[in-house]
Enzyme design. Structure first.
Site, short mmCIF file in Angstrom:
data_model
loop_
_atom_site.label_atom_id
_atom_site.label_comp_id
_atom_site.label_asym_id
_atom_site.label_seq_id
_atom_site.Cartn_x
_atom_site.Cartn_y
_atom_site.Cartn_z
N GLU A 133 43.75 45.24 43.78
CA GLU A 133 42.83 44.48 42.59
C GLU A 133 43.68 42.81 42.11
OE1 GLU A 133 39.92 45.95 42.19
OE2 GLU A 133 40.44 47.83 42.11
N HIS A 169 42.32 41.00 45.12
CA HIS A 169 40.73 40.45 44.85
C HIS A 169 41.25 39.38 43.79
CE1 HIS A 169 39.52 44.68 46.21
NE2 HIS A 169 40.25 44.14 46.89
N TYR A 226 39.38 35.59 44.69
CA TYR A 226 38.49 34.70 44.05
C TYR A 226 39.29 33.72 43.39
CZ TYR A 226 35.74 39.19 43.94
OH TYR A 226 35.03 40.12 44.24
#
Ligand code: FE2
Ligand code: FE2
Length: 334
Positions: free
Chosen positions: A115, A118, A122
């Site tokens: 996570e 991620h 982004y």
């Protein structure tokens, strides 16, 4: 002998997903929850870095997008980056602390890393495309629809922080199945729809890698659900399943209205009806994974996404999601 260390945690026959004996030794072998080890190995094999993705064409293409395309891109990116941040903290601050199976704890810690990866992905997209990062991260402060969605998901994922019980843990597992299996998907669909038109192809490559991870996370939580069914059958009452059905239905409504909001009524052939049916078909798929009856029985209106969303067009080599953890031998006795 150090009396502060709970020796019964070394006894694999006593190991439980939650409320089992635990100490800090992480003695995973022999395994109890073998599926968690399989998840761990798949996760390691899927390792990737945001820098591997070429976003140079996207930088140029972003400036050529229509206003509607750009609104969809920005809203999707804002929500997805918020959601991965929420999930990172949910795992590290909430879920993780209650798990008493070391092999499952390892899988959750790796998921936390993913996570965070991620969040990094982004950020890499925001930086490459020269979007204003604070404007994007705080879009929810100016966007009531996004604020409401974030708030609902945070409340659901926080249930354990304020009020732990085994039933609430099981509900949190369901909330995670929904988070990993439903809440990302209007956003993912918008990136794939742009890419299908030849737009923002690097961004779609990044999203494919993220989705591959989210699919593994979904399997991790589906296996936790099945393990709880075996270890704590008393939790799975009719009333519990009714709560699960309500959670799914609220999620489908929230994700469908979010999807129709990001496309502002219709972009690139996407319509509110297509989004709503897509989300319902995903929900049915997730319900089937946990052995519940489907709730919507609609046809997936975008079957092309299945192959289009795979990294290099390759179907992930998934382990079986059924629980096989009880056939393992090797029992330590103390
Ligand atoms: Fe994620
Ligand atoms: Fe995830």
């Amino acid at each position: 002998m150090n009396t502060e260390i709970d020796l019964s945690a070394f006894d694999v026959s006593k190991r439980r997903l939650i409320e089992g004996p635990s100490n800090r030794m992480m003695a995973i072998y022999p395994l109890k929850h073998t599926w968690a080890r399989e998840v761990w190995k798949v996760m390691l094999a899927n390792t990737w870095m945001a820098q591997e993705i070429d976003l140079s064409r996207d930088v140029k293409q972003y400036k050529e997008l229509t206003e509607a395309d750009r609104v969809m891109y920005d809203r999707s990116l804002a929500f997805l980056s918020n959601l991965d941040g929420i999930q990172f903290n949910n795992l590290t601050l909430n879920i993780g602390q209650y798990i008493t199976s070391p092999e499952v704890s390892m899988a959750i810690s790796r998921q936390s890393w993913e996570e965070a990866n991620h969040v990094d992905a982004y950020e890499t997209m925001i930086e490459a495309i020269s979007l204003n990062p604070i404007e994007l991260y705080t879009l929810f402060a100016r966007d009531k629809v996004l604020a409401a969605k974030n708030e609902y998901i945070m409340r659901q994922s926080n249930v354990l922080g304020s009020d732990y019980s085994a039933e609430n843990f099981a509900l949190a597992v369901v909330a995670n199945i929904i988070l990993e299996g439903i809440y990302f998907y209007s956003g993912f669909l918008s990136f794939y729809t742009l890419a299908k038109m030849g737009k923002m192809l690097g961004s779609a490559d990044m999203i494919r890698l993220i989705q591959r991870d989210e699919e593994v996370h979904l399997h991790l939580f589906v296996n936790m659900f099945k393990t709880l069914q075996q270890e704590r059958p008393e939790l799975f009452t009719t009333a519990f399943y009714q709560k699960v059905a309500v959670l799914f239905d609220e999620a489908v409504k929230l994700e469908s209205s979010w999807g129709s909001y990001i496309i502002e009524g219709g972009v690139l052939g996407l319509t509110p009806q297509i989004i709503s049916d897509y989300i319902k078909s995903l929900a049915d798929d997730r319900l089937a994974m946990i052995g519940m009856p489907v709730m919507y029985a609609v046809k997936n209106p975008v079957p092309w996404v299945e192959k289009f969303s795979k990294v290099n067009g390759v179907e992930a080599n998934f382990f079986e999601s059924r629980v096989t953890s009880y056939s393992v031998g090797g029992q330590l006795k103390w």
